[in-house]
Design an enzyme around this catalytic site. Sequence first.
Site, PDB file in Angstrom:
ATOM      1  NE  ARG A  59      -6.908  -5.609  13.502  1.00  0.00           N
ATOM      2  CZ  ARG A  59      -7.070  -5.234  12.266  1.00  0.00           C
ATOM      3  NH1 ARG A  59      -6.795  -6.044  11.292  1.00  0.00           N
ATOM      4  NH2 ARG A  59      -7.509  -4.030  11.980  1.00  0.00           N
ATOM      5  CG  HIS A 174      -7.413   1.920   6.492  1.00  0.00           C
ATOM      6  ND1 HIS A 174      -6.274   1.178   6.643  1.00  0.00           N
ATOM      7  CD2 HIS A 174      -8.385   1.058   6.132  1.00  0.00           C
ATOM      8  CE1 HIS A 174      -6.547  -0.091   6.376  1.00  0.00           C
ATOM      9  NE2 HIS A 174      -7.826  -0.187   6.074  1.00  0.00           N
ATOM     10  N   GLY A 178     -13.429  -1.855   4.775  1.00  0.00           N
ATOM     11  CA  GLY A 178     -13.811  -0.917   5.831  1.00  0.00           C
ATOM     12  C   GLY A 178     -13.010   0.342   5.581  1.00  0.00           C
ATOM     13  NE  ARG A 207     -18.377  -2.444   9.107  1.00  0.00           N
ATOM     14  CZ  ARG A 207     -17.053  -2.607   9.152  1.00  0.00           C
ATOM     15  NH1 ARG A 207     -16.229  -1.648   8.736  1.00  0.00           N
ATOM     16  NH2 ARG A 207     -16.535  -3.704   9.644  1.00  0.00           N
ATOM     17  CG  ASP A 252     -13.664  -5.537  -5.812  1.00  0.00           C
ATOM     18  OD1 ASP A 252     -13.068  -4.621  -6.415  1.00  0.00           O
ATOM     19  OD2 ASP A 252     -13.071  -6.524  -5.342  1.00  0.00           O
ATOM     20  N   GLY A 297      -6.614  -0.892   0.417  1.00  0.00           N
ATOM     21  CA  GLY A 297      -6.753  -1.374  -0.963  1.00  0.00           C
ATOM     22  C   GLY A 297      -7.193  -0.288  -1.938  1.00  0.00           C
ATOM     23  N   GLY A 299      -7.287   3.190  -1.203  1.00  0.00           N
ATOM     24  CA  GLY A 299      -6.398   4.351  -1.052  1.00  0.00           C
ATOM     25  C   GLY A 299      -5.070   4.165  -1.772  1.00  0.00           C
ATOM     26  CD  GLU A 300      -2.055   0.140   0.299  1.00  0.00           C
ATOM     27  OE1 GLU A 300      -1.856  -0.880  -0.388  1.00  0.00           O
ATOM     28  OE2 GLU A 300      -2.133   0.110   1.539  1.00  0.00           O
ATOM     29  CD  GLU A 354      -4.485  -2.943   9.296  1.00  0.00           C
ATOM     30  OE1 GLU A 354      -4.651  -3.630   8.270  1.00  0.00           O
ATOM     31  OE2 GLU A 354      -5.420  -2.520   9.985  1.00  0.00           O
TER      32      GLU A 354
HETATM   33  P1  ADP Z   1      -9.780  -4.973   3.810  1.00  0.00           P
HETATM   34  O1  ADP Z   1     -10.451  -3.817   4.456  1.00  0.00           O
HETATM   35  O2  ADP Z   1     -10.678  -6.173   3.680  1.00  0.00           O
HETATM   36  O3  ADP Z   1      -8.389  -5.277   4.331  1.00  0.00           O
HETATM   37  P2  ADP Z   1      -8.417  -3.968   1.463  1.00  0.00           P
HETATM   38  O4  ADP Z   1      -7.624  -2.936   2.164  1.00  0.00           O
HETATM   39  O5  ADP Z   1      -7.708  -5.099   0.828  1.00  0.00           O
HETATM   40  O6  ADP Z   1      -9.624  -4.513   2.314  1.00  0.00           O
HETATM   41  O7  ADP Z   1      -9.249  -3.196   0.317  1.00  0.00           O
HETATM   42  C1  ADP Z   1     -10.218  -3.815  -0.446  1.00  0.00           C
HETATM   43  C2  ADP Z   1     -10.747  -2.797  -1.459  1.00  0.00           C
HETATM   44  O8  ADP Z   1      -9.663  -2.320  -2.260  1.00  0.00           O
HETATM   45  C3  ADP Z   1     -11.774  -3.365  -2.417  1.00  0.00           C
HETATM   46  O9  ADP Z   1     -12.839  -2.448  -2.581  1.00  0.00           O
HETATM   47  C4  ADP Z   1     -11.007  -3.462  -3.727  1.00  0.00           C
HETATM   48  O10 ADP Z   1     -11.838  -3.278  -4.810  1.00  0.00           O
HETATM   49  C5  ADP Z   1     -10.049  -2.300  -3.611  1.00  0.00           C
HETATM   50  N1  ADP Z   1      -8.909  -2.497  -4.506  1.00  0.00           N
HETATM   51  C6  ADP Z   1      -7.942  -3.425  -4.427  1.00  0.00           C
HETATM   52  N2  ADP Z   1      -7.087  -3.322  -5.478  1.00  0.00           N
HETATM   53  C7  ADP Z   1      -7.560  -2.315  -6.249  1.00  0.00           C
HETATM   54  C8  ADP Z   1      -7.149  -1.712  -7.480  1.00  0.00           C
HETATM   55  N3  ADP Z   1      -6.079  -2.131  -8.130  1.00  0.00           N
HETATM   56  N4  ADP Z   1      -7.870  -0.688  -7.940  1.00  0.00           N
HETATM   57  C9  ADP Z   1      -8.948  -0.264  -7.275  1.00  0.00           C
HETATM   58  N5  ADP Z   1      -9.402  -0.765  -6.137  1.00  0.00           N
HETATM   59  C10 ADP Z   1      -8.727  -1.778  -5.622  1.00  0.00           C
END
Ligand code: ADP
Length: 368
Positions: A59, A174, A178, A207, A252, A297, A299-300, A354
Amino acid sequence: MNILIINAGSSSIKYSLFENKKLLINGLEERVKDYKKILKKIIKQLAAQNYTIDAIGHRVVHGGKITKSKRITKKLVKQLDKIKELAPLHDIPEINCIKFCLENFKVPQIAIFDTSFHSTIPDYAYTYAIPQKISKKLGIRRYGFHGMSHKYVSLHAANVLKKPLSKLKLITCHLGNGASITAINRGKSIDTSMGFTPLEGLVMGTRSGDLDPAIIPFLQKQKNSIINLNLNKTELFLNKKCGLKGICGMNDMRDIYNSKSKDAKLAIEVFCYRLKKYIGSYMAALNGVDAIIFTGGIGENAEWIREKTLKNMDFFGINLDKKKNKISKAAMQGPLVISKNNSKIKILVVKTNEELMMCEEVISIVSR
Ligand code: ADP
């Protein structure tokens, strides 16, 4: 064919080994300082388990104007060395990993760029309104990032919607640490919120996203107990001390949600409002949209973020089904439609992958 995918971040290495498109093993090394040492360790571990490696995908966050995934040659490494200053935090470790693997493996190696999916963005969307003499010379333009994720979820959304990508207008969100949002017209990115660097656009974990540019020189002129920014500190400040963290002290989303503080509430409001505005502007850019897709994280998993963002958008034909939206994490095996049946615009949650997208890129290039 066994494909090793290497994703070197600013202080970590993620790796996945696929047999064709099936994941065999993956891992994460954090707080990495010596990239060579950690790669050696990973390779030794894989060999100890009798795994062979037939191709490697690397990547690369910033590919400058490179528009496609590419087979790595010495010439490409030289080209990457020239553009690494565009995203030094990521590109420098990535290039070090590439150099190490080139020396140690005689298998095909492919560079996959976060930026290349966005190379279809038209000039009026990638041009910043600064003197062209400067922007052209220095390569200042919107590049966009998270390309593999936006591409992956758009392909999966098309499957769910049972329509070819070539007939769809999509907005992909996404939302991880980030965050970026992309307008995709018939499979092509036509605009995205991250820009010259990943700093622009949505509010992120640490950010700032969009800012009035005048704030930066204003801050740099301050010399007091609240702020003392020199040139180097400014980049760190905007990347690590702003966003959700800047507003409420936490980055977080789970902690922010569970907090009772007023600032945490405000952070969520600002995050969702910025996202809503981008969704609206991309609907205008696309002249309508068939589906909005959430991934990453947040969005899902954060259904409250999806609900707050899409609230009061029924005027546009966006109608979230609150029950479907409250899907549990266990239900997130495959993509889910979370809009009401009569919603003109479909809303989807798609778990991003990804690494798998990168693996597919490697397969398509190696088997050519
Ligand atoms: P990265 O960009 O580092 O790959 P991720 O896609 O894993 O990050 O997303 C991290 C974010 O997702 C964090 O803000 C975390 O709090 C949030 N997150 C992860 N699981 C949950 C959840 N069950 N509920 C709410 N937010 C979550």
